[in-house]
Design an enzyme around this catalytic site. Structure first.
Site, mmCIF file in Angstrom:
data_model
loop_
_atom_site.group_PDB
_atom_site.id
_atom_site.type_symbol
_atom_site.label_atom_id
_atom_site.label_comp_id
_atom_site.label_asym_id
_atom_site.label_seq_id
_atom_site.Cartn_x
_atom_site.Cartn_y
_atom_site.Cartn_z
ATOM 1 N N GLY A 70 0.763 -1.242 0.000
ATOM 2 C CA GLY A 70 0.000 0.000 0.000
ATOM 3 C C GLY A 70 0.790 1.285 0.000
ATOM 4 O O GLY A 70 0.209 2.362 -0.186
ATOM 5 N N GLY B 77 3.824 -3.639 -3.600
ATOM 6 C CA GLY B 77 3.702 -3.830 -5.042
ATOM 7 C C GLY B 77 4.195 -2.585 -5.750
ATOM 8 O O GLY B 77 5.333 -2.487 -6.200
ATOM 9 N N CYS C 31 -13.089 3.215 -28.461
ATOM 10 C CA CYS C 31 -14.364 3.915 -28.621
ATOM 11 C C CYS C 31 -15.056 4.161 -27.291
ATOM 12 O O CYS C 31 -16.118 3.575 -27.014
ATOM 13 C CB CYS C 31 -15.250 3.122 -29.553
ATOM 14 S SG CYS C 31 -14.430 2.814 -31.115
ATOM 15 N N GLU C 32 -14.480 4.983 -26.469
ATOM 16 C CA GLU C 32 -15.077 5.379 -25.193
ATOM 17 C C GLU C 32 -14.538 6.766 -24.868
ATOM 18 O O GLU C 32 -13.341 7.015 -25.034
ATOM 19 C CB GLU C 32 -14.613 4.457 -24.054
ATOM 20 C CG GLU C 32 -14.922 3.017 -24.261
ATOM 21 C CD GLU C 32 -15.677 2.395 -23.103
ATOM 22 O OE1 GLU C 32 -16.184 3.136 -22.234
ATOM 23 O OE2 GLU C 32 -15.764 1.171 -23.090
HETATM 24 N N1 LLP Z 1 -1.387 -7.033 -0.662
HETATM 25 C C1 LLP Z 1 -2.688 -7.155 -0.973
HETATM 26 C C2 LLP Z 1 -3.490 -8.138 -0.247
HETATM 27 C C3 LLP Z 1 -3.251 -6.352 -1.959
HETATM 28 O O1 LLP Z 1 -4.540 -6.470 -2.245
HETATM 29 C C4 LLP Z 1 -2.441 -5.409 -2.658
HETATM 30 C C5 LLP Z 1 -2.994 -4.564 -3.706
HETATM 31 C C6 LLP Z 1 -1.076 -5.339 -2.316
HETATM 32 C C7 LLP Z 1 -0.587 -6.151 -1.301
HETATM 33 C C8 LLP Z 1 -0.125 -4.397 -3.000
HETATM 34 O O2 LLP Z 1 -0.476 -3.071 -2.817
HETATM 35 P P1 LLP Z 1 0.497 -1.896 -3.325
HETATM 36 O O3 LLP Z 1 1.762 -1.956 -2.505
HETATM 37 O O4 LLP Z 1 0.778 -2.120 -4.744
HETATM 38 O O5 LLP Z 1 -0.296 -0.674 -3.083
HETATM 39 N N2 LLP Z 1 -5.007 -1.213 -9.517
HETATM 40 C C9 LLP Z 1 -4.813 -0.216 -8.487
HETATM 41 C C10 LLP Z 1 -4.168 -0.789 -7.248
HETATM 42 C C11 LLP Z 1 -4.910 -1.998 -6.704
HETATM 43 C C12 LLP Z 1 -4.240 -2.588 -5.494
HETATM 44 C C13 LLP Z 1 -4.854 -3.881 -5.110
HETATM 45 N N3 LLP Z 1 -4.229 -4.552 -4.024
HETATM 46 C C14 LLP Z 1 -4.025 0.953 -9.077
HETATM 47 O O6 LLP Z 1 -3.683 0.901 -10.255
HETATM 48 O O7 LLP Z 1 -3.779 1.937 -8.392
#
Ligand code: LLP
Length: 415
Positions: free
Chosen positions: A239, A275, A343-344
């Site tokens: 996060g 992530g 097309c959006e």
């Molecule tokens: N752990 C779990 C259980 C998660 O659901 C996620 C992300 C992470 C770790 C990694 O989170 P990060 O460090 O990347 O924030 N598509 C969205 C982000 C969706 C995140 C979903 N879960 C975007 O493009 O901002």
């Protein structure tokens, strides 16, 4: 330090020219920097060096095998959310003993595969999932290591689509139910309790919610301990945000020093599931201007990348900087909507950017390494982009561009 910089007026990834990459591999094309990925991983890992910890890279952010392999070589574990991601990790040479399996909807088949692979732990999100896991493990004659993902009901103050730690979200076991569920888990055959965790949301730009969530989780861990339920680890999820525009997220050192000391003398290993912070700034999306179009109210630059390639702007109204690959001879500019061929009306990569643009020129959509390619689709029957990894001056094609023939090959018509 950015690994994407101008040299002699031309944007480079490390020492590779993005113009040459576009000429060789075509556009749209994702370009990753090995040095940037490595630096981000090392900085994150080093920030927690003072505490027993394991970084489990969240595969969903960027699941290209070359990226996973690079992190595996650096010693990373992985956070997966599907059987497909498990196969990616194994295919990339990741160590299954460093894999945690998250997600609210694990199928029995996915559980069997993960058990057979010998993963570190299942992050269980409901009572029903726990019961299923116990049955699956019993049938397989094995034991499933379990950590409950607890929903701490903390407001992460981020985009509502990527907030996950609020009571109203579908994620995790409600805080007030967690103690009971651990007691039940203790009685279940083929279940071994190993940890506790949470993940409150993504793209957080402040440490306060992380600290609040960790404190709530540690309070539970202490109560469990008093109950005779000893835990081996606490997982604080991912996060941590990055700077896309004008955000000022905490540095990884500040994030780590706000969190790790709170564990105090507890004998708990710290698991982390970053992530975005490991991959976001390590990738760009290269695209070429197809047309410049003057509307009655707005100027449009129609480029060859679209919402199917990078969904974040359409889905979250997310900001990505857009830079010209060649900035030679630029001055001033006009406001442009950078849009794709889909097309959006939601198909935009950026809005209202002041740029001086020419037809056929190359643009780089910055900070596209996280949730770019991994969220891409074939909408409008658009083959997905190529992916290239740069290592110093060398470039490697790490995913071929899809062809339309490949897209059609899986379909049939009625006799
Ligand atoms: N752990 C779990 C259980 C998660 O659901 C996620 C992300 C992470 C770790 C990694 O989170 P990060 O460090 O990347 O924030 N598509 C969205 C982000 C969706 C995140 C979903 N879960 C975007 O493009 O901002």
């Amino acid at each position: 330090m950015s690994h994407f910089e101008y040299k002699n007026g031309e944007l480079h990834a490390e020492s590779a020219s993005l113009r040459q990459i576009a000429e060789r591999f075509g556009t749209p094309c994702y370009v990753y920097s090995r040095a940037a990925l490595t630096a981000a991983y090392r900085a994150f890992d080093a920030a927690f060096a003072g505490h027993d910890h394991l970084v489990c890279y969240a595969v969903k952010a960027n699941s290209n095998l070359a990226v996973l392999n690079l992190f595996a070589r650096l010693g990373s574990g992985f956070d997966i959310v599907s059987g497909g991601e498990l196969q990616r990790v194994l295919g990339a040479g990741g160590d299954p003993a460093k894999v945690v399996f998250s997600g609210v909807g694990k199928s029995a088949e996915e559980m069997r595969e993960a058990l057979a692979a010998g993963i570190l732990c299942f992050n269980v999100e409901s009572e029903a999932e726990l019961a299923r896991l116990s049955r699956v493990a019993a049938r397989a004659g094995g034991t499933a290591a379990v950590s409950l993902r607890v929903n701490p009901d903390v407001d992460p103050r981020t985009h509502p689509y990527i907030a996950t730690g609020l009571r109203q979200n579908k994620f995790g076991v409600p805080y007030r139910d967690a103690l009971d569920l651990y007691r039940r888990a203790r009685e279940l055959p083929n279940i071994a309790i190993s940890g506790i965790g949470c993940h409150i949301g993504s793209q957080l730009t402040d440490v306060t919610p992380f600290v609040a969530a960790l404190d709530r989780i540690l309070e539970l861990a202490d109560r469990l301990q008093a109950d005779g339920i000893a835990l081996a680890h606490v997982d604080i999820g991912g996060g941590l945000g990055i700077r896309y525009h004008d955000e000022s997220p905490p540095r990884v050192e500040d994030y780590a020093s706000a969190l790790a000391p709170r564990l105090g003398r507890r004998a708990l290993k710290l698991l982390l599931e970053p992530g975005r912070v490991l991959v976001g700034h390590a990738g760009v999306l290269l695209t070429r201007v197809e047309y410049l179009k003057r509307g009655p109210e707005k100027n449009f630059a129609v480029v060859d990348a679209a919402m199917n390639d990078l969904m974040r702007p359409a889905l979250y109204d997310a900001w990505h900087d857009v830079l010209p690959v060649s900035r030679a001879g630029r001055s001033g500019g006009a406001p442009y909507e950078i849009v794709g061929p889909v097309c959006e009306s939601g198909d935009f990569l950026a809005r209202g950017r002041t740029l001086e643009l020419r037809e056929a020129e190359l643009l780089a959509v910055m900070a596209a390494g996280a949730y770019g390619m991994s969220m891409s689709s074939n909408y409008n029957t658009r083959p997905r982009a190529a992916e290239v990894m740069v290592d110093g001056g060398d470039t490697y094609l790490v995913r071929e561009r899809e062809t339309v023939a490949q897209l059609l090959a899986r379909e049939t018509i009625l006799p």
